[in-house]
Design a protein around this motif. Structure first.
Motif, PDB file in Angstrom:
ATOM      1  N   MET A   1     -47.693  -0.491 -48.796  1.00  0.00           N
ATOM      2  CA  MET A   1     -46.862  -1.696 -48.561  1.00  0.00           C
ATOM      3  C   MET A   1     -45.640  -1.325 -47.717  1.00  0.00           C
ATOM      4  SD  MET A   1     -46.281  -4.956 -49.219  1.00  0.00           S
ATOM      5  CE  MET A   1     -47.348  -5.406 -50.600  1.00  0.00           C
ATOM      6  N   ASN A   2     -45.464  -2.006 -46.605  1.00  0.00           N
ATOM      7  CA  ASN A   2     -44.250  -1.814 -45.808  1.00  0.00           C
ATOM      8  C   ASN A   2     -43.123  -2.708 -46.321  1.00  0.00           C
ATOM      9  OD1 ASN A   2     -45.151   0.175 -44.083  1.00  0.00           O
ATOM     10  ND2 ASN A   2     -46.110  -1.298 -42.710  1.00  0.00           N
ATOM     11  N   VAL A   3     -41.923  -2.433 -45.870  1.00  0.00           N
ATOM     12  CA  VAL A   3     -40.741  -3.155 -46.338  1.00  0.00           C
ATOM     13  C   VAL A   3     -40.028  -3.722 -45.117  1.00  0.00           C
ATOM     14  CG1 VAL A   3     -38.546  -2.941 -47.551  1.00  0.00           C
ATOM     15  CG2 VAL A   3     -40.496  -1.532 -48.253  1.00  0.00           C
ATOM     16  N   ARG A   4     -39.848  -5.023 -45.107  1.00  0.00           N
ATOM     17  CA  ARG A   4     -39.292  -5.669 -43.922  1.00  0.00           C
ATOM     18  C   ARG A   4     -37.983  -6.391 -44.266  1.00  0.00           C
ATOM     19  NH1 ARG A   4     -41.302  -9.900 -39.785  1.00  0.00           N
ATOM     20  NH2 ARG A   4     -39.977  -9.082 -38.133  1.00  0.00           N
ATOM     21  N   ILE A   5     -37.021  -6.352 -43.353  1.00  0.00           N
ATOM     22  CA  ILE A   5     -35.799  -7.162 -43.510  1.00  0.00           C
ATOM     23  C   ILE A   5     -36.095  -8.536 -42.924  1.00  0.00           C
ATOM     24  CG2 ILE A   5     -33.400  -7.467 -42.786  1.00  0.00           C
ATOM     25  CD1 ILE A   5     -33.066  -4.434 -42.885  1.00  0.00           C
ATOM     26  N   THR A   6     -36.069  -9.563 -43.771  1.00  0.00           N
ATOM     27  CA  THR A   6     -36.424 -10.906 -43.302  1.00  0.00           C
ATOM     28  C   THR A   6     -35.214 -11.831 -43.189  1.00  0.00           C
ATOM     29  OG1 THR A   6     -36.936 -11.514 -45.573  1.00  0.00           O
ATOM     30  CG2 THR A   6     -38.781 -10.788 -44.201  1.00  0.00           C
ATOM     31  N   GLY A   7     -34.056 -11.371 -43.657  1.00  0.00           N
ATOM     32  CA  GLY A   7     -32.858 -12.206 -43.529  1.00  0.00           C
ATOM     33  C   GLY A   7     -31.603 -11.362 -43.629  1.00  0.00           C
ATOM     34  N   THR A   8     -30.586 -11.749 -42.885  1.00  0.00           N
ATOM     35  CA  THR A   8     -29.275 -11.089 -42.997  1.00  0.00           C
ATOM     36  C   THR A   8     -28.201 -12.170 -43.139  1.00  0.00           C
ATOM     37  OG1 THR A   8     -28.869 -11.109 -40.594  1.00  0.00           O
ATOM     38  CG2 THR A   8     -29.985  -9.161 -41.489  1.00  0.00           C
ATOM     39  N   GLY A   9     -27.105 -11.814 -43.773  1.00  0.00           N
ATOM     40  CA  GLY A   9     -25.997 -12.768 -43.905  1.00  0.00           C
ATOM     41  C   GLY A   9     -24.694 -12.028 -44.138  1.00  0.00           C
ATOM     42  N   GLY A 171     -47.143  -5.890 -42.079  1.00  0.00           N
ATOM     43  CA  GLY A 171     -46.937  -5.734 -40.631  1.00  0.00           C
ATOM     44  C   GLY A 171     -46.365  -4.381 -40.257  1.00  0.00           C
ATOM     45  N   ASP A 172     -46.262  -4.158 -38.942  1.00  0.00           N
ATOM     46  CA  ASP A 172     -45.782  -2.872 -38.436  1.00  0.00           C
ATOM     47  C   ASP A 172     -44.263  -2.754 -38.525  1.00  0.00           C
ATOM     48  OD1 ASP A 172     -48.274  -2.056 -37.816  1.00  0.00           O
ATOM     49  OD2 ASP A 172     -48.185  -2.722 -35.722  1.00  0.00           O
ATOM     50  N   HIS A 173     -43.555  -3.835 -38.161  1.00  0.00           N
ATOM     51  CA  HIS A 173     -42.105  -3.716 -38.044  1.00  0.00           C
ATOM     52  C   HIS A 173     -41.476  -3.683 -39.426  1.00  0.00           C
ATOM     53  CE1 HIS A 173     -42.724  -4.099 -33.883  1.00  0.00           C
ATOM     54  NE2 HIS A 173     -43.174  -5.331 -33.958  1.00  0.00           N
ATOM     55  N   SER A 174     -40.833  -2.562 -39.729  1.00  0.00           N
ATOM     56  CA  SER A 174     -40.396  -2.383 -41.105  1.00  0.00           C
ATOM     57  C   SER A 174     -39.293  -1.350 -41.212  1.00  0.00           C
ATOM     58  CB  SER A 174     -41.586  -1.939 -41.958  1.00  0.00           C
ATOM     59  OG  SER A 174     -42.028  -0.673 -41.516  1.00  0.00           O
ATOM     60  N   LEU A 175     -38.819  -1.240 -42.441  1.00  0.00           N
ATOM     61  CA  LEU A 175     -37.886  -0.168 -42.771  1.00  0.00           C
ATOM     62  C   LEU A 175     -38.702   1.123 -42.769  1.00  0.00           C
ATOM     63  CD1 LEU A 175     -35.047   0.559 -43.848  1.00  0.00           C
ATOM     64  CD2 LEU A 175     -35.852  -0.081 -46.123  1.00  0.00           C
ATOM     65  N   ALA A 305     -39.250  -4.310 -32.366  1.00  0.00           N
ATOM     66  CA  ALA A 305     -39.634  -2.913 -32.090  1.00  0.00           C
ATOM     67  C   ALA A 305     -38.453  -2.016 -31.719  1.00  0.00           C
ATOM     68  CB  ALA A 305     -40.727  -2.805 -31.031  1.00  0.00           C
ATOM     69  N   ASN A 306     -37.230  -2.579 -31.631  1.00  0.00           N
ATOM     70  CA  ASN A 306     -36.052  -1.717 -31.480  1.00  0.00           C
ATOM     71  C   ASN A 306     -35.967  -0.784 -32.681  1.00  0.00           C
ATOM     72  OD1 ASN A 306     -33.422  -3.797 -29.971  1.00  0.00           O
ATOM     73  ND2 ASN A 306     -35.230  -2.869 -29.097  1.00  0.00           N
ATOM     74  N   LYS A 307     -35.537   0.453 -32.410  1.00  0.00           N
ATOM     75  CA  LYS A 307     -35.270   1.376 -33.527  1.00  0.00           C
ATOM     76  C   LYS A 307     -33.768   1.309 -33.825  1.00  0.00           C
ATOM     77  CE  LYS A 307     -39.495   3.151 -33.515  1.00  0.00           C
ATOM     78  NZ  LYS A 307     -40.060   2.161 -32.576  1.00  0.00           N
ATOM     79  N   ILE A 308     -33.458   0.849 -35.042  1.00  0.00           N
ATOM     80  CA  ILE A 308     -32.066   0.659 -35.457  1.00  0.00           C
ATOM     81  C   ILE A 308     -31.727   1.729 -36.497  1.00  0.00           C
ATOM     82  CG2 ILE A 308     -30.362  -1.005 -36.310  1.00  0.00           C
ATOM     83  CD1 ILE A 308     -31.957  -2.011 -33.861  1.00  0.00           C
ATOM     84  N   LEU A 309     -30.666   2.481 -36.240  1.00  0.00           N
ATOM     85  CA  LEU A 309     -30.264   3.551 -37.154  1.00  0.00           C
ATOM     86  C   LEU A 309     -28.978   3.155 -37.876  1.00  0.00           C
ATOM     87  CD1 LEU A 309     -30.478   6.500 -38.222  1.00  0.00           C
ATOM     88  CD2 LEU A 309     -29.220   7.214 -36.171  1.00  0.00           C
ATOM     89  N   LEU A 310     -29.058   3.050 -39.200  1.00  0.00           N
ATOM     90  CA  LEU A 310     -27.874   2.775 -40.016  1.00  0.00           C
ATOM     91  C   LEU A 310     -27.427   4.096 -40.635  1.00  0.00           C
ATOM     92  CD1 LEU A 310     -29.187  -0.344 -42.039  1.00  0.00           C
ATOM     93  CD2 LEU A 310     -28.321  -0.264 -39.673  1.00  0.00           C
ATOM     94  N   VAL A 311     -26.126   4.359 -40.608  1.00  0.00           N
ATOM     95  CA  VAL A 311     -25.666   5.620 -41.193  1.00  0.00           C
ATOM     96  C   VAL A 311     -24.291   5.420 -41.833  1.00  0.00           C
ATOM     97  CG1 VAL A 311     -24.839   6.472 -38.937  1.00  0.00           C
ATOM     98  CG2 VAL A 311     -25.314   8.096 -40.765  1.00  0.00           C
ATOM     99  N   ALA A 312     -24.150   5.957 -43.058  1.00  0.00           N
ATOM    100  CA  ALA A 312     -22.935   5.700 -43.850  1.00  0.00           C
ATOM    101  C   ALA A 312     -22.387   6.975 -44.457  1.00  0.00           C
ATOM    102  CB  ALA A 312     -23.250   4.707 -44.964  1.00  0.00           C
ATOM    103  N   PHE A 313     -21.110   6.911 -44.813  1.00  0.00           N
ATOM    104  CA  PHE A 313     -20.449   8.010 -45.523  1.00  0.00           C
ATOM    105  C   PHE A 313     -19.357   7.407 -46.400  1.00  0.00           C
ATOM    106  CE2 PHE A 313     -17.323  11.243 -46.308  1.00  0.00           C
ATOM    107  CZ  PHE A 313     -18.078  12.379 -46.512  1.00  0.00           C
ATOM    108  N   GLY A 314     -19.188   7.953 -47.602  1.00  0.00           N
ATOM    109  CA  GLY A 314     -18.137   7.399 -48.455  1.00  0.00           C
ATOM    110  C   GLY A 314     -17.743   8.300 -49.597  1.00  0.00           C
ATOM    111  N   GLY A 315     -16.856   7.799 -50.425  1.00  0.00           N
ATOM    112  CA  GLY A 315     -16.336   8.536 -51.571  1.00  0.00           C
ATOM    113  C   GLY A 315     -17.456   9.005 -52.477  1.00  0.00           C
ATOM    114  N   GLY A 316     -17.237  10.180 -53.058  1.00  0.00           N
ATOM    115  CA  GLY A 316     -18.262  10.768 -53.934  1.00  0.00           C
ATOM    116  C   GLY A 316     -18.361  12.292 -53.806  1.00  0.00           C
ATOM    117  N   LEU A 323     -33.570   4.020 -41.199  1.00  0.00           N
ATOM    118  CA  LEU A 323     -34.114   3.781 -39.863  1.00  0.00           C
ATOM    119  C   LEU A 323     -35.048   2.571 -39.931  1.00  0.00           C
ATOM    120  CD1 LEU A 323     -33.899   5.082 -37.041  1.00  0.00           C
ATOM    121  CD2 LEU A 323     -36.020   6.234 -37.534  1.00  0.00           C
ATOM    122  N   ILE A 324     -34.803   1.623 -39.043  1.00  0.00           N
ATOM    123  CA  ILE A 324     -35.557   0.364 -39.071  1.00  0.00           C
ATOM    124  C   ILE A 324     -36.296   0.188 -37.741  1.00  0.00           C
ATOM    125  CG2 ILE A 324     -35.400  -2.145 -39.379  1.00  0.00           C
ATOM    126  CD1 ILE A 324     -32.512  -1.593 -40.529  1.00  0.00           C
TER     127      ILE A 324
END
Ligand code: COA
Length: 326
Positions: A1-9, A171-175, A305-316, A323-324
């Motif tokens: 099973m792939n995982v897709r982002i279907t909505g943002t807000g 589908g193909d386009h996924s997380l 089909a764009n490759k989107i890279l999310l990257v974070a850093f924080g306290g801890g 990668l999407i």
């Protein structure tokens, strides 16, 4: 099973606090803040507005884009370090505000990496079949835990929320991947000193000695942030057999323009492929990446089909990447 982002807000307070206004409140200048951080203004929640207020509004917008009803949600994960209350979770309050009666809901504490950690958990719930439709939110009201007498920190942070809907997909386009890291050795370089069990809010010294507020060793955090974001990004690229030239857009945690630029340079990602909106919002911790993702999405910047890279850093410290394949 792939995982897709279907909505943002996303949802932000209406009140804007500019650097010029801060000049009137503390010993600082627009020039200092702009050159050291890139921040020009931030949003500040009004009386009667809570973390759940913005979390629920961001969620409603993401649900509307995905075209699903709140009752269809199986899971709500909310990353925050500024919940409405220590307990119950703000996720449960959001569940109530949305009417998401069939969801399991919980908060997640990973500071500015909270949204990426949330994505990672959501991904696993969906891939294992434990959930089909998941709401992941990053939401903060940092203006209520910063010391407005400490110019080292109060200029950096802002309030707001962002959310995504994740669904199982054939589908193909996924997380494509998520990676999370923690390094607890440095927990005391960035933390809220008071209101937990060490300096309880019930002890008058917590307030009197100004131990209630967020504390940060800015210079040390800066260096670790660049290294951590680079490590997390490289892990995402390697895991998918990609190089930085394959990335259409990098959406980094919006903490400081210089951290973002240094990370992008180390990775070899040109500035025109880096999404930056921190000049408007400052550092909104767990909310920064989903707010930026929603802005990029609604602007039409993200193409199939764009490759989107999310990257974070924080306290801890905590850090991580996602990668999407959009
Ligand atoms: N206005 C004017 N002067 C300020 C100021 C402000 N808002 N805040 C600090 N200063 C002063 C300091 O007091 C210091 O003065 P001094 O030399 O007389 O002691 C001077 O500016 C330099 O401070 P320094 O700490 O060396 O600045 P810096 O270049 O490291 O920038 C940060 C400070 C906080 C902007 C930077 O360290 C940073 O961004 N760190 C990462 C923070 C972050 O993003 N955290 C969240 C990660 S998730």
């Amino acid at each position: 099973m792939n995982v897709r982002i279907t909505g943002t807000g996303s949802a932000l307070p209406g009140k804007i606090l500019t650097n010029a206004e801060l000049e009137q409140l503390i010993d600082t200048t627009d020039e200092w803040i702009t050159t050291r951080t890139g921040i020009k203004e931030r949003r500040i929640a009004a009386d009667g507005e809570y973390t759940s207020t913005f979390a629920a509004e961001a969620a409603r917008r993401a649900l509307a884009m995905a075209g699903i009803q709140p009752e269809e949600l199986d899971l709500i994960i909310l990353g925050t370090v500024t919940p409405d209350f220590p307990f119950p979770s703000t996720a449960c309050i959001v569940q109530d505000l949305l009417g998401a009666t069939n969801a399991t809901a919980f908060d997640l504490s990973a500071a500015c990496s909270g949204f990426i950690f949330g994505l990672s958990i959501a991904e696993k719930y969906i891939r294992t079949g434990a959930a089909r439709k998941v709401l992941v939110i990053g939401a903060e009201i940092l203006s209520r835990i910063v010391d407005w007498e400490d110019r080292n920190t109060c200029v950096l942070f802002g309030d707001g929320a962002g959310a995504v809907i994740l669904e199982g997909s054939e589908g193909d386009h996924s997380l494509l991947s998520t990676h999370t890291f923690s390094n607890g050795e440095y927990w005391n370089l960035l933390y809220q000193q008071g209101s937990g069990s060490r300096n309880p809010a019930t002890d008058s010294r917590t307030l009197d000695e100004r131990r209630i507020y967020l504390a940060m060793a800015g210079n040390d955090v800066f260096k670790h942030a660049v290294r951590g974001m680079e490590e997390a990004a490289v892990k995402a690229l390697d895991a998918n057999g990609l190089t930085s030239s394959d990335i259409s857009l990098m959406i980094p945690h919006q903490a400081n323009r210089r951290i973002i630029d240094a990370t992008a340079k180390r990775l070899g990602v040109d500035s025109d492929r880096v999404f930056v909106n921190l000049h408007h919002y400052g550092n909104t911790s767990s909310a920064s990446i989903p707010i930026a993702l929603d802005e990029a999405n609604r602007q039409g910047t993200l193409k199939p089909a764009n490759k989107i890279l999310l990257v974070a850093f924080g306290g801890g410290f905590t850090y991580g990447s996602a990668l999407i394949d959009w």
